[in-house]
Enzyme design. Structure first.
Site, PDB file in Angstrom:
ATOM      1  CB  SER A 168      -0.953  -0.024   1.188  1.00 57.17           C
ATOM      2  OG  SER A 168      -1.707  -1.205   1.163  1.00 57.17           O
ATOM      3  NE  ARG A 183       4.110  10.261  -3.088  1.00 56.38           N
ATOM      4  CZ  ARG A 183       3.417  10.293  -4.216  1.00 56.38           C
ATOM      5  NH1 ARG A 183       4.049  10.321  -5.380  1.00 56.38           N
ATOM      6  NH2 ARG A 183       2.102  10.299  -4.213  1.00 56.38           N
ATOM      7  CG  ASP A 205      -6.180  -1.286   0.344  1.00 55.41           C
ATOM      8  OD1 ASP A 205      -6.240  -0.624  -0.719  1.00 55.41           O
ATOM      9  OD2 ASP A 205      -6.243  -0.753   1.464  1.00 55.41           O
TER      10      ASP A 205
END
Ligand code: ADP
Length: 462
Positions: free
Chosen positions: A149, A164, A202
């Site tokens: 995530s 990032r 997710d």
């Protein structure tokens, strides 16, 4: 204290959180417009990220899969055994990521993750486990779904380079690297029988999980997260995903693709979303003002803080509470579960609200004050649910989902949806405004554990 007009003030504030049916329709239309734009252009203004998941389960799938989830302070390793009848058995372990690994090297972090997978397999997937399921341990290669995530640029179902880090991670030499390859490399060094088969968002996992477990005969079109954040993923026709090279060999015989909308950033330009002075104040307190503007009106991370801002202003104007308190003046001190508890209190004296304000804000209340708090909570909670319903309706209209299916299924995960009293009913008010009578064809169900079973299912379809 100007209590004589406190209720009038509270009613007028609550009204500022109202959204008319016409506004809901306009919001859903703008959402559809940006959805179309996002499928065409390279990610602006709504990301509309292709997941490379080109099939959804129907509940008959079988097998044992691994899933890992790296999304914050914990690393989860699970095995999922799909029974083929919409049910599954899940085993899982959770480890805290040591702080030094969150800011160390890619090698240190990913070898730690691989060691946790190794420990898990040794503890839980021993020969007995495998024999029971007909897999001799040393012959079976486990497919693994990797829920990661953080922002990645995904280029295939199991390829994605890290753009990032967020949430306190800063492993500099991993940026720009393929996180699946990093994990696979470390698993291989330990000789583990594991293939990283899918990189999973997710929300996509939520859609997959619901699609597997939803009652037979329905089609799951949409997976929704309504928890700390909010997001939606849906089943799109591959031909509509203009920005993908549909002619790529890997997609040649495919007809659908699951799209991760990243709808939290819907209408960052604030053309159509409702806006109050308290929303603006909360936005300015966040590390990313002007971004995630839809999420900042809908998800659990923000509703408690919006409430605190309103209460503080009423206090400062002399309408509410005889004195101040640290929670009242401290940003982010009110959890969104407070709104649920206030909403649930239907006693004439609002006795639950009395103890909530006492416990969580450290303040005594009069009945009038409690009535004012309740009115404001209802306004904030209702707006969240109506906005969620408007974009869900927007996607279903865009898909013409109800034209070809008698029942259209939606899977939702997250505490806001699960625990906020009446949230689904309010969402349905917006669905009805947007879709008319077709609203009655929509079935909404809880989708549990998208990052476990959902990731396993992505590995399966990979
Ligand atoms: P996450 O989204 O982080 O995986 P959850 O689905 O549990 O986890 O969502 C957490 C969010 O839900 C938090 O913002 C929290 O304030 C909010 N929340 C927790 N309990 C409740 C509740 N009973 N009612 C409404 N919101 C809740």
């Amino acid at each position: 204290m100007a209590t004589s007009s406190l209720l009038e003030e509270a009613i007028s504030i609550s009204k500022q959180f109202d959204i008319s049916n016409d506004q809901l329709v306009a919001i859903s239309e703008e959402f559809i417009r940006l959805t179309d734009l996002g499928l065409k252009s390279g990610g602006m203004p709504m990301a509309m990220i292709p997941s490379y998941v080109t099939g959804v389960p129907n509940g008959t799938e079988k097998g044992t899969f691994l899933a890992v989830d790296l999304g914050g302070t914990n690393f989860r390793v699970c095995s999922i055994h799909l029974n083929g009848d919409g049910t599954f058995d899940l085993l899982q372990t959770k480890s805290v990521i040591p702080r030094n690994l969150m800011v160390g090297t890619a090698k240190e972090l990913f070898s730690f993750l691989a060691k946790k997978v190794d420990e898990f397999i040794k503890t839980h997937l021993d020969e007995k486990f495998n024999e029971e399921r007909g897999h001799p341990a040393n012959e079976h290669i486990y497919k693994l779904g990797f829920t990661f995530s953080f922002p990645v640029n995904q280029t295939a179902i199991n390829r994605g380079t890290l753009i990032r880090w967020t949430k306190g991670f800063d492993v500099a030499d991993a940026v720009g690297m393929d996180v699946c390859l990093l994990l696979q490399h470390e698993l291989d060094l330990l000789n583990l029988p594991v293939h990283v088969a899918a990189l999973v968002n997710d929300t996509v996992g939520t859609l997959m999980s619901r699609s597997y477990s939803s009652p037979r005969g329905s089609v799951t079109k949409l997976g929704v997260i309504l928890g700390t954040g909010t997001n939606g993923a849906y089943v799109e026709s591959l031909a509509a995903v203009d920005k993908l090279d549909n002619s790529a060999a890997a997609l040649a015989d495919k007809s659908i693709m699951v799209i991760n909308t990243e709808w939290g950033s819907f209408d960052n330009d604030m053309k159509i979303l409702p806006r109050t002075s308290w929303d603006d104040a909360v936005d300015l307190e966040t590390p990313n003002p002007g971004y995630q503007m839809f999420e900042k009106r809908v998800s659990g991370m923000f509703l408690g803080e919006i409430l605190r801002r309103v209460l503080l202003e009423l206090h400062e104007k002399g309408y509410l509470f005889p004195r101040s308190s640290t929670p009242l003046t401290t940003a982010w001190s009110l959890d969104t579960s407070i709104l649920s508890r206030v909403e649930a209190d239907s006693t004439p004296d609002l006795v639950a609200v009395k103890s909530i304000v006492e416990m969580d804000l450290g303040l005594p209340t009069t009945l009038l004050e409690r009535q004012a708090v309740k009115l404001i909570v209802e306004g904030i909670g209702k707006r969240s649910a109506l906005l969620a319903g408007a974009v869900i309706g927007g996607i279903l209209v865009h898909l013409r989902a109800c034209q070809s299916n008698p029942v259209v299924d939606i899977g939702v995960d997250g505490s806001v949806f699960e625990f906020y009293p009446g949230y689904e009913d309010l969402m349905r008010v917006a669905l009805k405004a947007v879709m008319g009578e077709d609203e009655s064809k929509i079935r909404i169900g809880i989708a549990k554990d998208g990052s476990g079973v959902g990731a396993a299912l992505c590995a399966l379809v990979a």
